[in-house]
Design a protein around this motif. Structure first.
Motif, mmCIF file in Angstrom:
data_model
loop_
_atom_site.group_PDB
_atom_site.id
_atom_site.type_symbol
_atom_site.label_atom_id
_atom_site.label_comp_id
_atom_site.label_asym_id
_atom_site.label_seq_id
_atom_site.Cartn_x
_atom_site.Cartn_y
_atom_site.Cartn_z
ATOM 1 N N ILE A 209 7.903 73.902 18.761
ATOM 2 C CA ILE A 209 6.903 72.896 18.360
ATOM 3 C C ILE A 209 6.504 72.846 17.041
ATOM 4 N N SER A 210 6.195 71.633 16.486
ATOM 5 C CA SER A 210 5.518 71.490 15.068
ATOM 6 C C SER A 210 4.393 70.651 15.385
ATOM 7 N N LEU A 211 3.106 70.969 15.012
ATOM 8 C CA LEU A 211 2.109 70.313 15.558
ATOM 9 C C LEU A 211 1.775 68.790 15.233
ATOM 10 N N ALA A 212 1.048 68.030 15.800
ATOM 11 C CA ALA A 212 0.893 66.658 15.388
ATOM 12 C C ALA A 212 -0.447 66.967 14.660
ATOM 13 N N ALA A 213 -0.575 65.901 13.448
ATOM 14 C CA ALA A 213 -1.869 65.913 12.489
ATOM 15 C C ALA A 213 -3.007 66.014 12.974
ATOM 16 N N ASP A 214 -3.180 65.510 14.234
ATOM 17 C CA ASP A 214 -4.414 65.436 14.697
ATOM 18 C C ASP A 214 -4.798 66.451 15.702
ATOM 19 N N SER A 215 -3.654 67.351 15.817
ATOM 20 C CA SER A 215 -3.764 68.471 16.935
ATOM 21 C C SER A 215 -4.945 69.537 16.622
ATOM 22 N N SER A 216 -5.878 69.600 17.459
ATOM 23 C CA SER A 216 -6.863 70.687 16.834
ATOM 24 C C SER A 216 -7.159 71.651 17.998
ATOM 25 N N ASP A 217 -7.111 71.210 19.415
ATOM 26 C CA ASP A 217 -7.307 72.029 20.507
ATOM 27 C C ASP A 217 -5.974 72.506 20.992
ATOM 28 N N HIS A 218 -5.890 73.922 21.088
ATOM 29 C CA HIS A 218 -4.389 74.382 21.578
ATOM 30 C C HIS A 218 -4.533 74.875 22.746
ATOM 31 N N ARG A 219 -5.099 74.332 23.618
ATOM 32 C CA ARG A 219 -5.025 75.036 24.960
ATOM 33 C C ARG A 219 -3.793 74.649 25.555
ATOM 34 N N HIS A 220 -3.182 73.512 25.242
ATOM 35 C CA HIS A 220 -1.718 73.351 25.617
ATOM 36 C C HIS A 220 -0.537 74.168 25.292
ATOM 37 N N LEU A 221 -0.960 74.784 24.288
ATOM 38 C CA LEU A 221 0.095 75.749 23.634
ATOM 39 C C LEU A 221 -0.165 77.102 24.470
ATOM 40 N N GLN A 222 -1.173 77.359 24.788
ATOM 41 C CA GLN A 222 -1.751 78.551 25.487
ATOM 42 C C GLN A 222 -1.050 78.498 26.981
ATOM 43 N N ASN A 223 -1.226 77.185 27.422
ATOM 44 C CA ASN A 223 -0.689 76.803 28.710
ATOM 45 C C ASN A 223 0.942 77.022 28.814
ATOM 46 N N ILE A 224 1.717 76.859 27.536
ATOM 47 C CA ILE A 224 3.110 77.073 27.534
ATOM 48 C C ILE A 224 3.094 78.612 27.903
ATOM 49 N N ILE A 225 2.701 79.350 26.970
ATOM 50 C CA ILE A 225 2.801 81.001 27.315
ATOM 51 C C ILE A 225 2.391 81.448 28.890
ATOM 52 N N ASP A 226 1.075 80.836 29.214
ATOM 53 C CA ASP A 226 0.858 81.229 30.739
ATOM 54 C C ASP A 226 1.795 80.887 31.709
ATOM 55 N N ASN A 227 2.600 79.994 31.529
ATOM 56 C CA ASN A 227 3.398 79.604 32.109
ATOM 57 C C ASN A 227 5.141 80.238 32.134
ATOM 58 N N GLY A 228 4.644 81.398 31.324
ATOM 59 C CA GLY A 228 5.759 82.424 31.089
ATOM 60 C C GLY A 228 7.301 81.622 30.203
ATOM 61 N N ILE A 229 6.689 80.909 29.433
ATOM 62 C CA ILE A 229 7.888 80.190 28.568
ATOM 63 C C ILE A 229 7.648 80.614 27.262
ATOM 64 N N GLN A 230 8.688 80.746 26.438
ATOM 65 C CA GLN A 230 8.762 81.309 25.229
ATOM 66 C C GLN A 230 8.074 80.468 24.474
ATOM 67 N N LEU A 231 7.208 80.499 23.248
ATOM 68 C CA LEU A 231 6.735 79.509 22.492
ATOM 69 C C LEU A 231 7.155 80.059 21.087
ATOM 70 N N ILE A 232 7.835 78.913 20.273
ATOM 71 C CA ILE A 232 8.183 79.219 18.824
ATOM 72 C C ILE A 232 7.311 77.858 17.988
ATOM 73 N N GLN A 233 6.525 78.224 17.199
ATOM 74 C CA GLN A 233 5.940 77.234 16.300
ATOM 75 C C GLN A 233 6.670 77.146 14.956
ATOM 76 N N PHE A 234 7.006 76.048 14.281
ATOM 77 C CA PHE A 234 7.408 76.009 13.061
ATOM 78 C C PHE A 234 6.783 75.026 12.178
ATOM 79 N N ASP A 235 6.739 75.356 11.060
ATOM 80 C CA ASP A 235 6.197 74.614 9.838
ATOM 81 C C ASP A 235 4.695 74.384 10.161
ATOM 82 N N ARG A 236 3.969 73.590 10.916
ATOM 83 C CA ARG A 236 2.835 73.121 11.063
ATOM 84 C C ARG A 236 2.646 74.127 12.212
ATOM 85 N N VAL A 237 1.846 75.242 12.263
ATOM 86 C CA VAL A 237 1.734 76.106 13.031
ATOM 87 C C VAL A 237 0.101 76.393 13.327
#
Lengths: 343, 343
Positions: B126-154
């Motif tokens: 994922i590369s974050l949206a400009a207005d992305s401020s809260d990152h619970r959805h990213l934590q959610n990815i991790i909590d579901n056992g899915i590998q998360l890779i951020q790029f550029d806008r992290v």
DNA sequence: TAAATGTACGCAATCGATTGCAATTCGAAA
DNA sequence: TTTCGAATTGCAATCGATTGCGTACATTTA
């Protein structure tokens, strides 16, 4: 990795001491569940951070709500725009997109198609690779009961859903415009003729010449001038002719047209007064060259949306069989400085 | 529609009068099958046009061999290049890509992430949206056992795998270069500072000024000049100052730099002699403007490949836990005419 | 009160492939 | 001839969600 197990409907069922089937019905908002238990299930699902396993769901339901897309290159302007359009329309319907690139190679195209068939996508959207000649893999898609939609670069002989540009008409208009501007001896840079889009553009060119009683000169028709470099090379050849062309229609792409412009500039030939130039695709840069380049807009994002909506429309009436259908989008001639030498 | 049933391993088993498990083993090239029956199965599978149902296979195996990608817009040059890179590397490993676009909206970004979780993708890039401020959805990815890779806008605060550009360094070099060219009063067009990429670029700018003992002038720093139009607007404002800038660093994008160039040209201000211009991203058009625009190349396709390979590398040693890791790619300053007024 | 209708929910099969364990065959070693 | 083990193969459970069918109970109607 993947250490933690996800919560399933069975976990929810167990916690609430009800059957999994009831949980399933509650989650899918079926009418055959009590409102109270439905609320309870929804609440518990939320608490346990339940996420439906679409693999299981799709397997059971025999559909994947997924559209596969195969294009030559994802990062070419036209294709990335089409994909953006498809994504836009698909997202609204809850469909996902699996994207593959064929790299213009038939061999990879075939592999991509097979992968998508294995993935049990509901629909495959494809724009053919340049060297794609045999179309058995497309037939294979149909034989596997998957909806096939071709766009832009299509195999005419296959009776499928198609979304195309009216290349012939656009090309005809572009050349007519140049003729109206008083250009004589209009050259054509053409692409691989096994791709219909290119042969159609050539036909449009020829028709325009015919209509205005202009001679067709073989020396002014250059094969395979697809890239900027090839466009430049073709231009050097054309401009060194005993009787060089008055205008060049780079029917392959704007990149080719850019090559033309650069060679002309380098040789001190004035555009548009001494040489007219027209490209194809309305790439962003055509607006900012000096002079700006006349080109043809293909409405690429809209084309993508059209592709997706065509599929959804056909799905809407499942009962009736899908009849081969072609949607032709009329591209728009964008007249800019590079061909404007009158008023 | 989907009328014909596909052949399954059971069909093959029945035809050969053996058990489905043997068919499965033969198809997966297991060593626990007789060579003769393996050949027979393969032959029959081919005859019946068998295609493995990956939904079933993935469900059983608990992995989908699919990578989900979320970007603001698929059809922006940088992102389409990154995606092309990811596709390239993933294809080689037999992985598929599911692509979503967030349209720069956090709300849609969240929905995309949830869809991908439901799809049981193995990894989300994922590369974050400009207005992305809260990152619970990213934590959610991790909590579901899915590998998360951020790029550029992290999101810096999240400890995940990251692939970024060294924006600060690139920006520092660009400004240093302009200073070396003798430009004074260098203005900065900056992007939304909640995106770290933009704040880093600002830091690089400030550091370069400091290093060369140049004053930091607030009137020369313009917020939110992201697009061509906003870049143009900012330029009009800057050039109408009592003491206008000698150069403008459009740290947001090349489009912004293009806006600068157009305004300067319209006002008869000579580039690079009277005004230096530097953009960011190395869009194709920067090479063909007149003058050509100095910019920064981000190696976007390579970045995509790096992202994918990072994932495969981490997967290769399943046993060891994934340690947060950041790969920083050093962008390259591409010096062109728009900032070259010396030698 | 009995019969009929409807609601809510559980049981169990199903989608197609995979895999641990058991069963069988067959040749080799004792 | 008996025994052991390797090579094959089959059986049956499993992944997680869906759904047809049947049952239990409540409500309505005659």
């Amino acid at each position: 990795m993947q250490s933690k197990k996800r919560t399933t409907i069975y976990d929810i069922a167990q916690k609430l001491n009800i059957a999994a089937s009831s949980v399933s019905r509650a989650l899918s908002n079926s009418s055959h569940v009590n409102e109270a238990t439905k609320k309870l299930v929804l609440k518990t699902a939320d608490e346990l951070n339940y996420k439906r396993n679409n693999l299981a769901s799709n397997l059971r339901k025999g559909q994947s709500k997924t559209i596969g897309v195969v294009v030559p290159f994802i990062n070419q302007n036209f294709f990335s725009n089409v994909i953006a359009g498809i994504e836009d329309a698909s997202y609204q319907k809850g469909y996902n997109l699996i994207i593959c690139q064929s790299n213009e190679l038939e061999s990879k195209e075939i592999k991509c198609v097979n992968t998508l068939i294995n993935q049990h996508v509901d629909c495959i959207v494809i724009s053919l690779a340049a060297d794609s000649s045999d179309h058995r893999h497309l037939q294979n898609i149909i034989d596997n009961g998957i909806q096939l939609i071709q766009f832009d670069r299509v195999a005419d002989e296959l009776e499928t859903l198609k979304v195309i540009n009216d290349n012939e008409q656009a090309s005809f208009e572009a050349v007519s415009h140049m003729i109206a501007q008083g250009y004589k001896r209009i050259a054509l840079l053409e692409g691989p003729q096994n791709l219909h889009i290119f042969s159609q553009r050539k036909t449009g060119y020829l028709n325009a010449l015919k209509k205005f009683d202009m001679p067709i000169l073989d020396e002014l028709i250059i094969e395979n001038a697809w890239t900027k470099e090839l466009g430049a090379k073709a231009t050097r050849k054309l401009l060194s002719l005993a009787r060089p062309p008055g205008a060049i229609f780079a029917s392959t792409s704007d990149f080719s047209a850019l090559g033309v412009l650069e060679v002309a500039s380098a040789m001190g030939i004035k555009v548009p007064s001494e040489l007219g130039i027209c490209g194809y695709s309305n790439e962003a840069f055509t607006e900012i060259t000096s002079p700006s380049i006349t080109t043809i807009d293909q409405f690429s994002v809209y084309m993508g949306q059209t592709v997706a909506n065509l599929y959804f429309q056909e799905m809407a009436n499942k009962d009736t069989e899908v009849v081969p259908k072609t949607i032709s989008i009329k591209p728009k001639l964008i007249v800019r400085s590079s061909t404007l030498r009158k008023g």
